[in-house]
Write an enzyme that holds these catalytic residues in place. Structure first.
Site, PDB file in Angstrom:
ATOM      1  N   ASP A 196      55.657  -6.044 -44.363  1.00 15.30           N
ATOM      2  CA  ASP A 196      54.666  -6.861 -45.055  1.00 15.30           C
ATOM      3  C   ASP A 196      55.134  -8.241 -45.480  1.00 15.30           C
ATOM      4  O   ASP A 196      54.730  -8.806 -46.385  1.00 15.30           O
ATOM      5  CB  ASP A 196      54.178  -6.305 -46.388  1.00 15.30           C
ATOM      6  CG  ASP A 196      54.012  -4.742 -46.051  1.00 15.30           C
ATOM      7  OD1 ASP A 196      54.721  -3.845 -46.446  1.00 15.30           O
ATOM      8  OD2 ASP A 196      52.783  -4.462 -45.566  1.00 15.30           O
TER       9      ASP A 196
ATOM     10  N   HIS B 157      60.717 -10.038 -53.821  1.00 17.63           N
ATOM     11  CA  HIS B 157      60.656  -8.886 -52.813  1.00 17.63           C
ATOM     12  C   HIS B 157      61.753  -9.059 -51.945  1.00 17.63           C
ATOM     13  O   HIS B 157      62.260  -8.188 -51.179  1.00 17.63           O
ATOM     14  CB  HIS B 157      59.521  -8.515 -52.197  1.00 17.63           C
ATOM     15  CG  HIS B 157      58.465  -8.121 -52.964  1.00 17.63           C
ATOM     16  ND1 HIS B 157      58.561  -7.148 -53.962  1.00 17.63           N
ATOM     17  CD2 HIS B 157      56.950  -8.618 -53.323  1.00 17.63           C
ATOM     18  CE1 HIS B 157      57.273  -6.954 -54.439  1.00 17.63           C
ATOM     19  NE2 HIS B 157      56.387  -8.086 -54.024  1.00 17.63           N
TER      20      HIS B 157
ATOM     21  N   ASP C 134      55.048 -10.022 -62.733  1.00 16.26           N
ATOM     22  CA  ASP C 134      54.180  -9.896 -61.411  1.00 16.26           C
ATOM     23  C   ASP C 134      53.664  -8.325 -61.343  1.00 16.26           C
ATOM     24  O   ASP C 134      54.380  -7.525 -61.798  1.00 16.26           O
ATOM     25  CB  ASP C 134      54.978 -10.342 -60.176  1.00 16.26           C
ATOM     26  CG  ASP C 134      54.044  -9.999 -58.766  1.00 16.26           C
ATOM     27  OD1 ASP C 134      53.623 -11.135 -58.206  1.00 16.26           O
ATOM     28  OD2 ASP C 134      54.033  -8.842 -58.582  1.00 16.26           O
TER      29      ASP C 134
ATOM     30  N   HIS D 196      53.678  -6.421 -58.847  1.00 17.63           N
ATOM     31  CA  HIS D 196      54.688  -5.558 -58.078  1.00 17.63           C
ATOM     32  C   HIS D 196      55.893  -5.712 -58.261  1.00 17.63           C
ATOM     33  O   HIS D 196      56.569  -6.700 -59.352  1.00 17.63           O
ATOM     34  CB  HIS D 196      54.490  -6.166 -56.525  1.00 17.63           C
ATOM     35  CG  HIS D 196      53.181  -6.444 -56.130  1.00 17.63           C
ATOM     36  ND1 HIS D 196      52.220  -7.566 -56.268  1.00 17.63           N
ATOM     37  CD2 HIS D 196      52.584  -5.357 -55.140  1.00 17.63           C
ATOM     38  CE1 HIS D 196      51.093  -7.215 -55.340  1.00 17.63           C
ATOM     39  NE2 HIS D 196      51.236  -6.022 -54.796  1.00 17.63           N
TER      40      HIS D 196
ATOM     41  N   ASP E  21      49.031 -11.569 -60.211  1.00 17.92           N
ATOM     42  CA  ASP E  21      48.415 -10.301 -59.978  1.00 17.92           C
ATOM     43  C   ASP E  21      48.208  -9.414 -60.707  1.00 17.92           C
ATOM     44  O   ASP E  21      47.708  -8.163 -60.549  1.00 17.92           O
ATOM     45  CB  ASP E  21      48.956 -10.025 -58.485  1.00 17.92           C
ATOM     46  CG  ASP E  21      50.374  -9.992 -58.577  1.00 17.92           C
ATOM     47  OD1 ASP E  21      51.022  -9.923 -57.272  1.00 17.92           O
ATOM     48  OD2 ASP E  21      51.237 -10.162 -59.583  1.00 17.92           O
TER      49      ASP E  21
ATOM     50  N   TYR F 236      46.483 -13.398 -56.755  1.00 20.68           N
ATOM     51  CA  TYR F 236      45.647 -13.685 -55.440  1.00 20.68           C
ATOM     52  C   TYR F 236      44.073 -13.935 -55.961  1.00 20.68           C
ATOM     53  O   TYR F 236      43.319 -14.039 -54.764  1.00 20.68           O
ATOM     54  CB  TYR F 236      45.599 -12.402 -54.444  1.00 20.68           C
ATOM     55  CG  TYR F 236      47.024 -12.612 -54.205  1.00 20.68           C
ATOM     56  CD1 TYR F 236      47.987 -11.284 -54.885  1.00 20.68           C
ATOM     57  CD2 TYR F 236      48.023 -13.299 -53.354  1.00 20.68           C
ATOM     58  CE1 TYR F 236      49.584 -11.408 -54.600  1.00 20.68           C
ATOM     59  CE2 TYR F 236      49.225 -13.319 -53.125  1.00 20.68           C
ATOM     60  CZ  TYR F 236      50.223 -12.240 -53.911  1.00 20.68           C
ATOM     61  OH  TYR F 236      51.453 -12.159 -53.511  1.00 20.68           O
TER      62      TYR F 236
HETATM   63  C1  Q6M Z   1      54.757 -11.697 -54.556  1.00 17.58           C
HETATM   64  C2  Q6M Z   1      53.846 -10.403 -54.387  1.00 17.58           C
HETATM   65  O1  Q6M Z   1      54.491  -9.559 -55.478  1.00 17.58           O
HETATM   66  O2  Q6M Z   1      52.741 -10.433 -55.163  1.00 17.58           O
HETATM   67  C3  Q6M Z   1      53.860  -9.810 -52.931  1.00 17.58           C
HETATM   68  C4  Q6M Z   1      53.028  -8.615 -52.992  1.00 17.58           C
HETATM   69  C5  Q6M Z   1      53.019  -8.138 -51.500  1.00 17.58           C
HETATM   70  C6  Q6M Z   1      52.042  -7.146 -51.343  1.00 17.58           C
HETATM   71  C7  Q6M Z   1      52.206  -6.484 -49.957  1.00 17.58           C
HETATM   72  N1  Q6M Z   1      51.077  -5.492 -49.933  1.00 17.58           N
HETATM   73  C8  Q6M Z   1      51.393  -4.588 -48.813  1.00 17.58           C
HETATM   74  C9  Q6M Z   1      50.439  -3.427 -48.745  1.00 17.58           C
HETATM   75  C10 Q6M Z   1      50.632  -2.495 -47.688  1.00 17.58           C
HETATM   76  N2  Q6M Z   1      49.554  -1.375 -47.504  1.00 17.58           N
HETATM   77 ZN    ZN Z   2      52.777  -9.239 -56.681  1.00 17.13          ZN
END
Ligand code: Q6M
Ligand code: ZN
Length: 669
Positions: free
Chosen positions: A94, A137, A174, A176, A267, A307
């Protein structure tokens, strides 16, 4: 007194402009920075910041976290054809590479380091780096999730190496999981990494078992990694606040960091289709503020995700406004944490109970199945099956109100002092010529039958402070009075007489709280003292009895986070009345931390009452009211067993009425 909260702009890479078969990222787009910066300009915030110069990171800095072979590989990307670039990204997950992304990634790291330099050299109080690509990440030898170099992890290693910083707290809000940061510091007790993240029992990206609550760090680092999984979407402000009150803040204060770094991803805000959460942008004003009394305010926020361009811009502005010291917006309709949050809270607190004395009394893991046990028991699901589980439905469009305007009154702190007492710098003294007219008669009649004229005059000036706060002419006030208890009673009565007023009275030290000011439900009283008045407790009167009285910092701090903060947020007062009773024994730093924390409420309208013989307390109190950060309490030892039990008893008695106090999931289904 506003801090210069610097921020950066990174020239954005012309993303994916090439032929359309090169997959360009659809959500991590250049507009994220231009829209955020535009909002800062429009809200007059850039004029109040200083814009620090940006620079590229040099190899040695990138190698603080990443391997030579990885750096060498990324160095080749500017010379690659689009075909090669596509091939190159296949080895990672990704992530998208563009001929210019290596340059941008070096600028993102370099900017974060410029911010760390400025804060640690004392050039600025705090700041925010608006950077792309994000970082949390990326791992030692791998790009991942739009991230190339781990901006915040490098910043932490840089701060340790160049400034000898001993303890660093990284807060990752965040949506994620920043697994790259976790892997970098999992065995390092000098870096405490806290992350909450959408998890849905491992169904959500990056689908790692390593993101669950029971991953607490390894070896020396055990306890210094905190994962809070969100197993449902739609989390709201209450959920975020309860995690700060019952997990992050108690541990962060026990850890006592010298520097706070924030992986500021937005996000996790409403409207973001990645997070699908419902917390509003103004929550980031509070999350930022609650971290600003750690490390004497040395806080560096570095942009990660976010986003939805509307909620991103609003969240960035909320964060920067708080860094600049503006009053916090009121958080309304805090309905309390949802059941899934309570399960996560209970699991995280149970997993960390053995590592942090502030959680010593946390209850054990719940018996019923709540987390990834389902997946674990059926063996590790392979990834693509987990991917398939990702929500198929497209999340519906969310709407939310514009965050409220946050206006700083012309005067920050006004004071009422007896003639002989010097007015602290930058405070405004309420002039004695203040017309006593309107209040005098009511005072005589209603409040002070046989009091002498000086008491009447003092009280009328205190009432003037309150009026000025109500009109937002001043933010907060401090009064040195002859009789703090009597003044407190009169003030509560005076304010409670107004229709939509609610008072949050925090009384430090022994002293009798008259029953009649509690029964109307408009005044919530928390009294922290050494007196055991527990059986007099009610929904609106919360007597916290500390065995050694207010001299015990640990017990006091525990009461502050797990009781006082949740109650204050849920009561949502229009005025905070902080009273220091004579002989309370509370130490100045604890008093300053409390004064600072209470500014989370009532848009900073705090009235502090001191008894005349506490005159020495005027300066330290005024310093906090003026927006200076409170000094650190030091690494907190375990609180007394009796005190921890007393606080737990109070929480279990009160949580039916005040559900922000909840930290465990109810047994029944
Ligand atoms: C900086 C951040 O944590 O916002 C980056 C998030 C990456 C999300 C990737 N999604 C992948 C979905 C695959 N089906
Ligand atoms: Zn994120």
């Amino acid at each position: 007194q506003t801090s210069d909260a610097p921020f950066f702009m990174i020239p954005t890479a012309p993303e994916g402009g090439a032929n359309n078969n090169s997959p360009a990222c659809k959500i991590e787009v250049p507009e994220r920075l231009t829209v955020s910066h535009g909002a800062l300009v429009r809200n007059g915030l850039t004029d109040r910041c200083i814009c620090l110069p940006v620079r590229e990171a040099v190899d040695a800095e990138i190698l603080l976290v990443h391997s030579e072979e990885y750096l060498e590989a990324v160095k080749q990307t500017p010379h690659m054809t689009l075909e090669d670039l596509k091939e190159f990204t296949l080895q990672y997950g990704d992530v998208y590479f563009h001929p210019n992304i290596y340059h941008c990634a070096k600028l993102a790291v370099g900017s974060a380091l410029q911010l760390v330099d400025s804060v640690l050299m004392g050039k600025v109080k705090n700041g925010m780096a608006l950077v792309r690509p994000p970082g949390h990440h990326s791992m030692r030898s791998a790009a991942n999730g739009f991230c190339v170099f781990n901006n915040v992890a490098i910043a932490a290693q840089y701060a340790k190496q160049k400034y000898g910083v001993k303890r660093i707290l990284i807060v990752d809000w965040d949506i994620h999981h920043g697994q790259g940061v976790q892997y970098c510091f999992e065995d390092d007790p000098s870096v405490l990494y806290f992350s909450w993240h959408r998890y849905e029992h491992q169904k959500f990206w990056p689908n790692l078992k390593d993101s669950d609550y029971d991953i607490v760090g390894k070896g020396e680092g055990a306890g210094f990694n905190i994962n809070v999984p969100w197993n449902k979407v739609g989390m709201e402000n209450s959920d975020y606040l309860s995690v700060f009150c019952h997990v992050l803040l108690p541990i962060a204060y026990e850890f006592c960091p010298d520097l706070v770094l924030v992986c500021a991803g937005f996000d996790s805000a409403i409207g973001d289709l990645e997070g699908e959460m419902c917390a509003t942008p103004d929550i980031f004003a509070h999350l930022t503020y609650l971290l600003m009394n750690l490390a004497e305010g040395k806080l560096c926020a570095v942009l990660e995700g976010g986003y939805n361009l509307t909620s991103l811009a609003q969240s960035v502005c909320q964060t920067v406004q708080t860094l600049l010291g503006d009053p916090l917006p009121p958080l309304t309709n805090l309905t309390g944490p949802c059941r899934s949050t309570l399960e996560s809270l209970q699991c995280v607190r149970a997993a960390h109970r053995q590592h942090w004395s502030c959680l010593r009394h946390a209850v054990d893991l719940p018996t019923f199945e709540i987390s990834t046990i389902r997946i674990k028991s059926s063996g590790e699901e392979n990834k693509d099956e987990a991917e398939v589980w990702e929500e198929q439905k497209s999340p519906e469009e969310k709407i939310w109100p514009e965050p409220p305007k946050r206006v700083s009154p012309r005067v920050c702190s006004a004071v009422v002092l007896p003639d002989g007492v010097v007015c602290p710098d930058a405070c405004e003294r309420l002039s004695s010529s203040e017309d006593l007219g309107p209040h005098l008669l009511t005072l005589k009649k209603d409040f002070l039958k046989d009091a002498d004229d000086s008491a009447v005059t003092a009280l009328s000036r205190v009432f003037s402070l309150i009026d000025k706060m109500k009109n937002n002419e001043i933010r907060n006030g401090l009064a040195l009075v002859g009789d703090a208890a009597m003044t407190m009673t009169c003030v509560v009565q005076h304010v409670a007489a107004e229709v939509d007023s609610r008072v949050f009275l925090v009384c430090v030290g022994n002293g009798n709280i008259p029953g009649h000011i509690i029964e109307d439900g408009k005044t919530l009283v928390v009294q922290i003292s050494g007196e055991d008045t527990e059986e007099q407790g009610s929904k609106y009167y919360v007597p916290v009895c500390l065995k050694k009285g207010c001299t015990d910092t640990s017990g006091f701090a525990q009461a502050m986070f797990s009781l006082l903060l949740p109650l204050g947020y849920q009561h949502n007062p229009s005025l905070v009345l902080l009273v220091r009773m004579p002989g309370s024994g509370v130490c100045d730093i604890m008093w300053q931390q409390l004064t600072a924390l209470l500014q989370s409420f009532a848009q900073g309208h705090t009235l502090v009452l001191l008894q005349e013989d506490d005159k020495a307390c005027v300066g330290p109190t005024a310093s906090i009211l003026l927006g200076n950060p409170a000094p650190p309490l030091g690494q907190l030892p375990a609180s007394l067993k009796e005190d921890a039990e007393a606080v737990e008893r109070l929480r279990s008695r009160l949580q039916a009425d005040w559900n922000l106090l909840l930290a465990t999931a109810p047994e029944n289904g």
